[in-house]
Design a protein around this motif. Structure first.
Motif, PDB file in Angstrom:
ATOM      1  N   ASP A 151      13.042  -3.934  11.053  1.00 16.90           N
ATOM      2  CA  ASP A 151      13.417  -2.522  10.999  1.00 16.90           C
ATOM      3  C   ASP A 151      13.472  -2.035   9.553  1.00 16.90           C
ATOM      4  O   ASP A 151      13.035  -0.921   9.239  1.00 16.90           O
ATOM      5  CB  ASP A 151      14.785  -2.311  11.654  1.00 16.90           C
ATOM      6  N   ASP A 152      14.020  -2.872   8.662  1.00 13.15           N
ATOM      7  CA  ASP A 152      14.081  -2.510   7.245  1.00 13.15           C
ATOM      8  C   ASP A 152      12.675  -2.300   6.684  1.00 13.15           C
ATOM      9  O   ASP A 152      12.433  -1.375   5.897  1.00 13.15           O
ATOM     10  CB  ASP A 152      14.798  -3.605   6.441  1.00 13.15           C
ATOM     11  N   TRP A 153      11.764  -3.176   7.076  1.00 10.42           N
ATOM     12  CA  TRP A 153      10.376  -3.058   6.620  1.00 10.42           C
ATOM     13  C   TRP A 153       9.765  -1.749   7.101  1.00 10.42           C
ATOM     14  O   TRP A 153       9.146  -1.014   6.338  1.00 10.42           O
ATOM     15  CB  TRP A 153       9.577  -4.258   7.127  1.00 10.42           C
ATOM     16  N   GLU A 154       9.959  -1.438   8.385  1.00 12.31           N
ATOM     17  CA  GLU A 154       9.391  -0.215   8.936  1.00 12.31           C
ATOM     18  C   GLU A 154       9.999   1.022   8.284  1.00 12.31           C
ATOM     19  O   GLU A 154       9.308   2.005   8.016  1.00 12.31           O
ATOM     20  CB  GLU A 154       9.606  -0.178  10.452  1.00 12.31           C
ATOM     21  N   ARG A 155      11.327   0.989   8.021  1.00  7.78           N
ATOM     22  CA  ARG A 155      11.971   2.131   7.383  1.00  7.78           C
ATOM     23  C   ARG A 155      11.403   2.372   5.992  1.00  7.78           C
ATOM     24  O   ARG A 155      11.163   3.519   5.593  1.00  7.78           O
ATOM     25  CB  ARG A 155      13.482   1.916   7.317  1.00  7.78           C
ATOM     26  N   PHE A 156      11.183   1.282   5.238  1.00  9.50           N
ATOM     27  CA  PHE A 156      10.662   1.458   3.885  1.00  9.50           C
ATOM     28  C   PHE A 156       9.238   1.997   3.919  1.00  9.50           C
ATOM     29  O   PHE A 156       8.892   2.901   3.156  1.00  9.50           O
ATOM     30  CB  PHE A 156      10.689   0.140   3.119  1.00  9.50           C
ATOM     31  N   GLU A 168       0.830  -1.196   0.000  1.00 14.24           N
ATOM     32  CA  GLU A 168       0.000   0.000   0.000  1.00 14.24           C
ATOM     33  C   GLU A 168       0.870   1.253   0.000  1.00 14.24           C
ATOM     34  O   GLU A 168       0.600   2.225  -0.721  1.00 14.24           O
ATOM     35  CB  GLU A 168      -0.918  -0.016   1.228  1.00 14.24           C
ATOM     36  N   ALA A 169       1.954   1.217   0.777  1.00 11.41           N
ATOM     37  CA  ALA A 169       2.846   2.370   0.826  1.00 11.41           C
ATOM     38  C   ALA A 169       3.551   2.570  -0.508  1.00 11.41           C
ATOM     39  O   ALA A 169       3.690   3.700  -0.990  1.00 11.41           O
ATOM     40  CB  ALA A 169       3.871   2.193   1.949  1.00 11.41           C
ATOM     41  N   ALA A 170       4.006   1.471  -1.132  1.00 12.79           N
ATOM     42  CA  ALA A 170       4.745   1.578  -2.388  1.00 12.79           C
ATOM     43  C   ALA A 170       3.862   2.053  -3.528  1.00 12.79           C
ATOM     44  O   ALA A 170       4.246   2.930  -4.311  1.00 12.79           O
ATOM     45  CB  ALA A 170       5.373   0.232  -2.734  1.00 12.79           C
ATOM     46  N   THR A 171       2.661   1.498  -3.643  1.00 10.76           N
ATOM     47  CA  THR A 171       1.802   1.837  -4.778  1.00 10.76           C
ATOM     48  C   THR A 171       1.183   3.213  -4.645  1.00 10.76           C
ATOM     49  O   THR A 171       0.702   3.776  -5.634  1.00 10.76           O
ATOM     50  CB  THR A 171       0.686   0.798  -4.954  1.00 10.76           C
ATOM     51  N   ASN A 172       1.191   3.788  -3.459  1.00 17.79           N
ATOM     52  CA  ASN A 172       0.634   5.120  -3.264  1.00 17.79           C
ATOM     53  C   ASN A 172       1.715   6.190  -3.135  1.00 17.79           C
ATOM     54  O   ASN A 172       1.419   7.329  -2.781  1.00 17.79           O
ATOM     55  CB  ASN A 172      -0.269   5.151  -2.031  1.00 17.79           C
ATOM     56  N   GLN A 203       6.645   9.943   0.884  1.00 17.94           N
ATOM     57  CA  GLN A 203       6.569  10.361  -0.517  1.00 17.94           C
ATOM     58  C   GLN A 203       5.204   9.991  -1.110  1.00 17.94           C
ATOM     59  O   GLN A 203       5.078   9.775  -2.310  1.00 17.94           O
ATOM     60  CB  GLN A 203       7.689   9.704  -1.319  1.00 17.94           C
ATOM     61  N   ARG A 204       4.223   9.905  -0.243  1.00 13.81           N
ATOM     62  CA  ARG A 204       2.882   9.525  -0.668  1.00 13.81           C
ATOM     63  C   ARG A 204       2.293  10.571  -1.617  1.00 13.81           C
ATOM     64  O   ARG A 204       2.610  11.755  -1.537  1.00 13.81           O
ATOM     65  CB  ARG A 204       1.981   9.400   0.563  1.00 13.81           C
ATOM     66  N   LEU A 205       1.467  10.076  -2.527  1.00 17.98           N
ATOM     67  CA  LEU A 205       0.790  10.971  -3.460  1.00 17.98           C
ATOM     68  C   LEU A 205      -0.071  11.969  -2.685  1.00 17.98           C
ATOM     69  O   LEU A 205      -1.030  11.587  -2.014  1.00 17.98           O
ATOM     70  CB  LEU A 205      -0.101  10.168  -4.409  1.00 17.98           C
ATOM     71  N   GLU A 206       0.305  13.229  -2.775  1.00 21.19           N
ATOM     72  CA  GLU A 206      -0.469  14.287  -2.124  1.00 21.19           C
ATOM     73  C   GLU A 206      -0.855  15.290  -3.204  1.00 21.19           C
ATOM     74  O   GLU A 206      -0.302  16.389  -3.291  1.00 21.19           O
ATOM     75  CB  GLU A 206       0.340  14.945  -1.009  1.00 21.19           C
ATOM     76  N   ARG A 207      -1.759  14.891  -4.063  1.00 19.92           N
ATOM     77  CA  ARG A 207      -2.193  15.741  -5.166  1.00 19.92           C
ATOM     78  C   ARG A 207      -3.509  16.429  -4.803  1.00 19.92           C
ATOM     79  O   ARG A 207      -4.033  16.276  -3.696  1.00 19.92           O
ATOM     80  CB  ARG A 207      -2.369  14.905  -6.436  1.00 19.92           C
ATOM     81  N   GLY A 208      -4.035  17.181  -5.776  1.00 24.87           N
ATOM     82  CA  GLY A 208      -5.294  17.879  -5.560  1.00 24.87           C
ATOM     83  C   GLY A 208      -6.492  16.965  -5.703  1.00 24.87           C
ATOM     84  O   GLY A 208      -6.361  15.740  -5.812  1.00 24.87           O
ATOM     85  N   ASP A 209      -7.687  17.549  -5.727  1.00 22.17           N
ATOM     86  CA  ASP A 209      -8.919  16.764  -5.807  1.00 22.17           C
ATOM     87  C   ASP A 209      -9.773  17.133  -7.019  1.00 22.17           C
ATOM     88  O   ASP A 209     -10.942  16.775  -7.102  1.00 22.17           O
ATOM     89  CB  ASP A 209      -9.741  16.927  -4.527  1.00 22.17           C
TER      90      ASP A 209
END
Length: 645
Positions: free
Chosen positions: A366-371, A155-159, A378-384
């Motif tokens: 820890d590696d998982w949590e860091r990623f 979910e984090a990677a694809t968003n 860097q999540r998509l924070e675009r307009g609406d």
């Protein structure tokens, strides 16, 4: 091949060659993020383990709590009851020993041992039953924890913004996070085993303290040499793992290159196998030498630990005998103390072993949590704003630089494409054409300048809605392990249903391919899957073009869409390209300049800038880069028989 992260570093010249005679040579070394690192070796000390392990266990149970609270409550309850039953069993041992000793003088009292023996048997049976329940609960929680960790990572990677993948190390950290997902299912089992060992040790300590308080320090004294030897031995073994890591990764890489289908023909025609096998043997010998030294070092530690443990055991046994001889404890209590000390030793060994496993697994977690944290940042924070089919897409004075790049990829770019228009983009390799396509489609945002759809900046548009209005045929397109039909509609069928899929296939020439497949549109396009069918690169490219046509989006981007096609298939697509415009804006990237004749305008790029713009005939008729490239593409005199070489 996956899992490896290669870094090129400057290497030394071969022995006997001077630096003046030989240029610097880069060698491939592997730097794999994650649990196989010196960080874990530094944690393999008694103090570090005591400090870090409680937090790891809390994190594990916190994750388990989110996926199945009922199972966690039962697991902890069973662990508590199991520890109490262990202590009760040891207390019952004293009563049983007392009766057995008394029966040596009075056999008639043997029946009085029944209650104590019953408690012993009941405690043992209860612990066995609880062990089964605990194992079952752990098996229930493990896959759920793994699934939850995997979902959060995906979910984090694809968003995340597309630009996240351009950050150096992002993909490496994703690989490490995948390992964290894989081992996350081990965390609950390791945690409950650690807790069980701790409960065993605590139960033995409580019993010894009850029998005679002096026995408790003796327990700690007996534990020290065992713990020190076990930890030092594990440290030596793990340092050997770290020391051989790079060679083991090289061996893995060489195995893949030796046997993988992708280069099997070249391994044979280039007679490369002996050379690669020699490299494999060299790495294997270094691994064996390191492991031999570690085995010898661990054997020495084990001998010293055994001698120290023997000496301390002698002191402990002497103390027990002294207490027994002076009447401070009874013979029954002495027997119980022996059982408790053995039980404590077992618990101690479990604490060291399971603690080491938890530390290593914790580093991967820890590696998982860091990623996940990095991707979320860097999540998509675009307009609406939800866009319609774009009528006018414009770039104004756009500059774009990839993260940590030394120079701009695009500089001062102005570009327009309108609905119903075909704009071709040409230029030499590295001129910035593909980067321009990512900006047009909103995959990347400009470093400076503006990219607008009908006057609205792409950063203000709702990202998913914008991409629904975008069809892209990239240079490297996905070959999904799905049926031909699914590869075209991508799980998003149009209201026309099968008719739309067939129409897209006809427009791209993919129908000629599909007609030859055994199950037509329903054929699985994946050779590596049992029963699947493999397509040639050109056949796959027709599928990719059909996919973009079927999407019926307002912006159609085709980046080298016919690079693998034969002349007949290429002609079919470009002669039908005009019919695809209608209410679409079409952008075409191609190195075959003849194909740009179908465009309304041709934009020529050089070193990240737009240097020319006009129709095909205008540009090839006036001096400039387009004319130079066109002449080079038409000049084949040097290749004629008898021509100059």
């Amino acid at each position: 091949m996956t899992e490896t992260t290669g870094r090129l570093r400057g290497g030394d010249a071969d022995a006997g060659e001077s630096d003046a005679d030989t240029p610097t040579r880069e060698t491939l070394t592997f730097d794999h993020p994650g649990g196989d690192s010196l960080e874990l070796a530094e944690l393999l000390t008694g103090r570090s383990m005591a400090r870090r392990l409680p937090s790891l266990i809390r994190r594990t149970f916190a994750l388990a709590w989110e996926v199945d609270r009922t199972a966690v409550v039962w697991l902890l309850a069973c662990q508590l009851v199991s520890g109490v039953s262990a202590a009760l069993g040891l207390f019952a041992t004293t009563a049983a020993f007392s009766v057995l000793i008394d029966t040596a003088h009075d056999p008639g009292r043997l029946g009085t041992a029944v209650p104590a023996v019953a408690v012993l048997a009941g405690a043992a049976g209860l612990r066995a039953l609880l062990g089964i329940v605990i194992q079952g609960l752990s098996n229930r929680l493990s896959p759920r924890i793994c699934r939850e960790a995997e979902y959060r990572m995906l979910e984090a990677a694809t968003n995340a913004e597309q630009a996240a993948y351009d950050h150096p190390g992002f993909n490496d950290r994703y690989d490490a996070a995948e390992r964290g997902v894989d081992v996350s299912q081990d965390m609950i089992g390791q945690s409950q085993n650690y807790i069980s060992s701790l409960a065993t040790l605590v139960a033995a300590g409580v019993v010894l303290a009850t029998l005679y308080p002096l026995l408790l320090p003796l327990l700690l004294l007996a534990a020290v040499p065992q713990a020190m030897a076990a930890i030092r031995g594990e440290r030596v073994t793990y340092l050997a793992v770290v020391a051989t890591h790079k060679d083991r990764r090289v061996m893995s890489m060489l195995r893949w290159h030796l046997i993988a289908k992708e280069q099997a023909d070249q391994v044979r025609t280039d007679t490369l196998a002996p050379y690669l096998l020699d490299k494999y043997k060299a790495s294997a010998k270094r691994v064996e030498a390191t492991n031999d030294r570690a085995a010898w070092e661990r054997a020495k530690i084990a001998v010293v630990g055994a001698v120290a443990t023997g000496l301390v055991s002698a002191v402990v046994w002497g103390a027990v005998l002294l207490l027994l001889g002076t009447g401070r404890i009874s013979a029954a209590s002495a027997g119980t103390a022996i059982f408790a000390l053995r039980s404590a030793g077992t618990g101690l060994q479990g604490l060291v072993g399971y603690g080491r496993d938890l530390l290593r697994t914790g580093l991967y977690l820890d590696d998982w949590e860091r990623f996940v944290t990095e991707a979320a940042g860097q999540r998509l924070e675009r307009g609406d704003i939800v866009p319609d089919r774009p009528r006018h897409i414009a770039l104004r004075d756009v500059v774009f630089r990839y993260p940590e790049a030394e120079r701009d990829t695009l500089r001062g770019v102005d570009f327009d494409v309108r609905q119903g228009e075909i704009v071709a983009v040409v230029g030499e390799n590295g001129s910035g054409k593909s980067t321009l396509m990512k900006l047009l489609s909103g995959l990347n945002l400009p470093t400076t300048g503006t990219v607008t759809w009908d006057g609205v900046g792409v950063a203000d548009l709702e990202a998913q809605a914008m991409w629904k209005q975008t069809s892209v045929v990239p240079q490297v397109f996905a070959r999904w392990p799905m049926t031909a039909r699914e590869n075209i509609h991508l799980g998003q069928p149009r209201k026309e249903g099968e008719r739309a899929v067939l129409a897209a296939a006809r427009a791209s020439g993919a129908n000629d391919v599909i007609q030859t497949l055994r199950s037509g549109m329903g054929t699985l396009l994946a050779r590596e899957w049992w029963g699947g069918v493999a397509l040639s690169p050109g056949q796959w490219q027709r599928i990719a073009v059909a996919r973009a046509i079927h999407r019926d989006a307002g912006l159609l981007i085709m980046d080298e869409p016919t690079s693998d096609l034969d002349p007949r298939a290429e002609h079919r697509i470009f002669t039908g390209l005009r019919a695809l415009t209608g209410d679409r804006a079409v952008v075409l990237v191609t190195h075959n300049l003849a194909n740009t004749s179908v465009a309304d305008r041709v934009v020529v790029m050089e070193k990240g800038r737009v240097v020319q713009s006009g129709t095909f005939h205008e540009l090839i008729g006036r001096p400039g880069l387009m004319q130079d490239l066109w002449r080079l593409q038409q000049d084949r005199d040097a290749y004629r028989p008898g021509g100059d070489s």
